[in-house]
Write an enzyme that holds these catalytic residues in place. Structure first.
Site: not given
Ligand code: ZN
Ligand code: FE
Ligand code: FE
Length: 277
Positions: A176, A70, A211, A107, A224, A179, A37, A67, A226, A142, A256
């Site tokens: 990933d 995002y 990932h 990303h 996307d 992904h 955030r 990471h 998971h 990624e 993840e």
């Molecule tokens: Zn993802």
């Molecule tokens: Fe990922």
């Molecule tokens: Fe990611």
């Protein structure tokens, strides 16, 4: 060595992540460099870093994966949003010099209607501003699902970023599994073919991390979402092939999946039982 771990909360610092990793049976882990955030990253406490490094050394941990948030977008159409991404990433990279030899995954961003070409140009500009020759962190792109206007769902797009950036030969890739399936690469149907394509376009030598996620959605869904291991469209048998694949097995694997620590511990135990010697 089988390097397997999961995403952990960075709220209590590095030594706490090391302890959480040991508690779930992990020897690698990933964390967010700051609260998604927004807001400032926590101060790095030298004693905390030293405690973590002693633990990592004693237990033979593999490379930690930081990471990026995002929520940042290095290829936004809004200059202030791009600037914020650049400042955030530059600050992350300075901090990571306290933990030399880490990976920093991000990303690539969403081009928000400017087109893939312009998106790639802006990502390259960002990387040119933040990557330096004396950095000890390896920056990873990624592979994305292609949700909305995401850049990086085609291996060719990652190649163009690597070719465009001044220090592009230092960039790596984090693949990933959720992904790439969502992006339309049929990992479940023909893993070898997807890896051959990746090798031809990007080069398997550039692949640094996996990932390991199942996907809630079918091939090419560009969604996307998971799923837990074995509860999605990829399935346990395929993910077991991924961790044992001769071209992948020496890479670090980071879960993840939507889990708390006990769920991660169970998945890590399962994957260890499926790992061939
Ligand atoms: Zn993802
Ligand atoms: Fe990922
Ligand atoms: Fe990611």
């Amino acid at each position: 060595m089988f390097y397997i771990g999961c995403h952990l909360s960075a709220a209590e610092g590095f030594a706490a992540m090391g302890r959480d990793a040991l508690a779930v049976g992990a020897n690698v882990f990933q964390f967010f460099t700051r609260n998604p955030r927004g807001g400032a990253a926590k101060d790095i406490v030298p004693a905390d870093v030293a405690a973590y490094r002693a633990m990592a050394e004693a237990h033979g941990f593999g490379t930690m994966l930081a990471h990026a948030s995002y929520t940042i977008n290095p290829c936004s159409a809004t200059p202030r949003t791009r600037e914020f991404a650049l400042e955030t990433m530059a600050d992350d990279l300075v901090r990571l010099e306290n933990l030399p030899g880490s990976y920093y995954n991000f990303h690539p961003g969403s081009h928000v209607g400017q087109g893939i070409g312009r998106g790639i140009e802006l990502i390259v500009e960002t990387l040119d501003a933040i990557m330096t020759t004396d950095q000890r962190t390896t920056v990873l792109l990624e592979t994305m699902s292609g949700k909305g206007s995401e850049v990086g769902s085609r291996f060719e797009e990652l190649r163009r970023i690597m070719d465009g950036a001044r220090l592009g030969d230092r960039l790596g890739v984090c693949l990933d599994t959720c992904h790439i399936s969502d992006a339309g690469y049929d990992v479940a149907g023909d893993l070898d073919d997807v890896l051959a394509t990746f090798d031809r376009v990007v080069g398997l030598d550039r692949l640094k991390a996996i990932h390991l996620n199942d996907s809630k959605n079918p091939l090419g869904a560009h969604k996307d979402r998971h799923a837990k291991i074995g509860e999605g469209t990829l399935g346990t048998a395929l993910l077991a092939r991924v961790i044992n694949h001769p071209q992948l097995r020496d890479l670090p694997f980071y879960l993840e999946t939507p889990n708390e620590l006990d769920g991660y511990a169970a998945e890590i135990a399962l994957l260890k039982s499926l790992r061939k010697q």
